[in-house]
Design an enzyme around this catalytic site. Structure first.
Site, PDB file in Angstrom:
ATOM      1  N   ASN A   1     -37.463  44.903   5.696  1.00 18.63           N
ATOM      2  CA  ASN A   1     -37.750  46.316   5.418  1.00 18.63           C
ATOM      3  C   ASN A   1     -38.977  46.684   6.256  1.00 18.63           C
ATOM      4  O   ASN A   1     -40.106  46.358   5.894  1.00 18.63           O
ATOM      5  CB  ASN A   1     -38.029  46.471   3.919  1.00 18.63           C
ATOM      6  CG  ASN A   1     -38.308  47.911   3.538  1.00 18.63           C
ATOM      7  OD1 ASN A   1     -38.420  48.794   4.398  1.00 18.63           O
ATOM      8  ND2 ASN A   1     -38.431  48.155   2.250  1.00 18.63           N
TER       9      ASN A   1
ATOM     10  N   ARG B   1     -33.052  47.145   6.056  1.00 13.91           N
ATOM     11  CA  ARG B   1     -33.070  48.414   5.324  1.00 13.91           C
ATOM     12  C   ARG B   1     -33.304  49.538   6.337  1.00 13.91           C
ATOM     13  O   ARG B   1     -34.248  49.488   7.125  1.00 13.91           O
ATOM     14  CB  ARG B   1     -34.206  48.407   4.315  1.00 13.91           C
ATOM     15  CG  ARG B   1     -34.277  49.727   3.598  1.00 13.91           C
ATOM     16  CD  ARG B   1     -35.598  49.924   2.916  1.00 13.91           C
ATOM     17  NE  ARG B   1     -35.597  51.255   2.324  1.00 13.91           N
ATOM     18  CZ  ARG B   1     -36.699  51.919   2.041  1.00 13.91           C
ATOM     19  NH1 ARG B   1     -37.862  51.400   2.313  1.00 13.91           N
ATOM     20  NH2 ARG B   1     -36.630  53.094   1.499  1.00 13.91           N
TER      21      ARG B   1
ATOM     22  N   HIS C   1     -33.249  56.277  -1.710  1.00 12.05           N
ATOM     23  CA  HIS C   1     -33.230  55.216  -2.741  1.00 12.05           C
ATOM     24  C   HIS C   1     -31.792  54.811  -3.077  1.00 12.05           C
ATOM     25  O   HIS C   1     -31.524  54.297  -4.171  1.00 12.05           O
ATOM     26  CB  HIS C   1     -33.882  55.672  -4.067  1.00 12.05           C
ATOM     27  CG  HIS C   1     -35.344  55.948  -3.999  1.00 12.05           C
ATOM     28  ND1 HIS C   1     -35.910  57.004  -4.665  1.00 12.05           N
ATOM     29  CD2 HIS C   1     -36.355  55.312  -3.375  1.00 12.05           C
ATOM     30  CE1 HIS C   1     -37.215  57.013  -4.445  1.00 12.05           C
ATOM     31  NE2 HIS C   1     -37.507  55.984  -3.654  1.00 12.05           N
TER      32      HIS C   1
ATOM     33  N   ARG D   1     -46.039  63.319  -3.726  1.00  7.52           N
ATOM     34  CA  ARG D   1     -45.170  64.376  -3.203  1.00  7.52           C
ATOM     35  C   ARG D   1     -44.892  65.419  -4.285  1.00  7.52           C
ATOM     36  O   ARG D   1     -44.704  65.060  -5.454  1.00  7.52           O
ATOM     37  CB  ARG D   1     -43.833  63.793  -2.742  1.00  7.52           C
ATOM     38  CG  ARG D   1     -43.948  62.891  -1.545  1.00  7.52           C
ATOM     39  CD  ARG D   1     -42.541  62.523  -1.048  1.00  7.52           C
ATOM     40  NE  ARG D   1     -42.613  61.305  -0.268  1.00  7.52           N
ATOM     41  CZ  ARG D   1     -41.890  60.212  -0.516  1.00  7.52           C
ATOM     42  NH1 ARG D   1     -41.019  60.181  -1.512  1.00  7.52           N
ATOM     43  NH2 ARG D   1     -42.043  59.156   0.243  1.00  7.52           N
TER      44      ARG D   1
ATOM     45  N   GLU E   1     -33.456  45.999  -4.640  1.00 10.42           N
ATOM     46  CA  GLU E   1     -32.861  46.516  -3.415  1.00 10.42           C
ATOM     47  C   GLU E   1     -32.580  45.399  -2.414  1.00 10.42           C
ATOM     48  O   GLU E   1     -31.579  45.419  -1.705  1.00 10.42           O
ATOM     49  CB  GLU E   1     -33.799  47.572  -2.795  1.00 10.42           C
ATOM     50  CG  GLU E   1     -33.818  48.852  -3.617  1.00 10.42           C
ATOM     51  CD  GLU E   1     -35.007  49.757  -3.327  1.00 10.42           C
ATOM     52  OE1 GLU E   1     -36.099  49.476  -3.855  1.00 10.42           O
ATOM     53  OE2 GLU E   1     -34.849  50.728  -2.573  1.00 10.42           O
TER      54      GLU E   1
END
Ligand code: ADP
Length: 398
Positions: free
Chosen positions: A7, A91, A180, A241, A385
């Site tokens: 990743n 990823r 996601h 955010r 993940e």
């Protein structure tokens, strides 16, 4: 088959080596500050001691090389040679409309990912650097791309179109994509299993509440809606955010404070969310909970606003699914904060949901935390993940 899961961020690289047959983790770690002074590698072989090495990593190729050297090292290594690393799963953040599933990384696919750079200018280029570094250091080893957006490609048009002129979709593919996806896919599958239901006949809502946060509605194993949009800025109130807002705010604040669009976007991405609502107190929910417990309004108003937004999305996704069998919480906040889970579920009392206090206090396992016999079940499911990336890589390469 051993799969190296990578990743790559702009200055970091997370990795796991996973035995894809028995799904055991062999080693994991993290390279930080790549290309910046003070770069370091943290390497943890399963069952062994964590090793931190401060060493210059001028670029991602240097970082990948250090990771491979550690994995093969005589003392702390976990494999004899590179030949025991059989595939690499990368990823990748944005697959646009091109990639609706994980894919073997051929030159043509890599070109397709490059064409999505416009949609994720901060993330995709870093992912591509990681891919090129592996190509150079492990020539001939098969590589697979697993996209954050892929799982959401089943969303119907009614869910992904914005209320703006259609030409912007036709010309530039401006639409909702969602992120996601690997986590939403993994967690919804685990949820169906935990409920004893067939994945193909289930209605699941997944709340991935981490620093970045998103909700998805998964009907019969397919995503039908999700809260993030063209970029990860839309939807829930997140760590820093803003999530959903009236777009007119951008012009309003720009004029009042004499700011550029870039400055406003930076504020919406980095200074907003729970950090912003709490008046700069923290983006970390542990700090917010502590402030709330002391009666500090900055903590209380922030947790209330965050939980209200999540509950509102859950309610709207019950409409998207025309009902719901299970609601799952995952990621840093979703897995660890019993308080946040209970504040959200209180707002869903009309569905009959009641939480089992003891179960809601547990950690680290797939568990049903609701006690109601009728109505939707509530679950905590730790996301994984990396395992999902290893599974997809194995399925395509074996
Ligand atoms: P990401 O992968 O998006 O960076 P994570 O899923 O790792 O984020 O979530 C990180 C967040 O989880 C932290 O910022 C913190 O707010 C929250 N978190 C971690 N542990 C706890 C805890 N024990 N209680 C409440 N919140 C926690």
């Amino acid at each position: 088959m051993n799969v190296l899961v990578l990743n790559c961020g702009s200055s970091s690289l997370k990795f796991q080596l996973i035995n894809a047959e028995n799904e055991e983790l062999i080693a994991k770690g993290l390279c930080e500050r790549i290309g910046i002074e003070g770069s370091q590698l943290v390497y943890s072989p399963t069952g062994g001691e964590k090793v931190t090495t401060v060493v210059p990593m001028p670029d991602h190729t240097a970082a990948v090389k250090l990771v491979l050297d550690s994995l093969c090292d005589k003392e702390v290594g976990v494999v004899k040679s590179l030949e025991e690393i059989n595939a690499v799963g990368h990823r990748i953040v944005h697959g646009g409309e091109k990639f609706a599933a994980s894919t073997i990384l051929t030159d043509e696919v890599i070109k397709g990912i490059e064409e999505c750079n416009d949609l994720a200018p901060l993330h995709n280029p870093a992912n591509l650097i990681g891919i090129n570094a592996c190509k150079e250091l492990m020539p001939g080893v098969p590589m697979v791309g697993v996209f954050d957006t892929a799982f959401h490609q089943t969303m119907p048009k009614e869910a992904y179109l914005y209320g703006i002129p259609y030409e912007y979709y036709s010309k530039y593919k401006v639409r909702r994509y969602g992120f996601h996806g690997t986590s939403h896919s993994y967690v919804s599958q685990q949820a169906a299993r935990l409920l004893g239901k067939s994945y193909e006949d289930s209605k699941i809502i997944v709340c991935h509440l981490g620093n970045g946060a998103s909700v998805s509605a998964v009907k019969n194993g397919k995503c039908v809606d999700t809260s993030m949009g063209l970029t990860p800025l839309e939807g829930l109130i997140m760590g820093t955010r803003s999530g959903d807002l009236d777009p007119a705010i951008i012009e309003f604040i720009a004029k009042k404070e004499n700011k550029t669009i870039e400055q406003i976007m930076n504020m919406l991405n980095k200074e907003s969310g729970v950090l912003g609502i709490s008046g700069g107190l923290s983006s970390d929910f542990r700090d917010l909970e502590e402030a709330h417990a002391k009666g500090d309004d900055a903590g209380t108003r922030t947790l209330e606003a965050f939980c209200y937004r999540v509950a509102k999305y859950i309610g709207s996704y019950m409409v998207a699914l025309n009902g719901v069998d299970g609601i799952c919480f995952t990621a840093g906040v979703g897995e660890n904060s019993g308080l946040v889970r209970s504040m959200i579920c209180e707002k869903l009392a009309f569905t009959g949901i009641t939480l089992d206090k003891e179960a809601n206090g547990k950690r680290g396992e797939d568990i049903i935390i609701s006690s109601n016999a009728e109505g939707p079940k509530v679950m905590v499911i730790p996301t994984n993940e990396e395992l999902m990336i290893a599974r997809d890589t194995y399925a395509l390469v074996k």
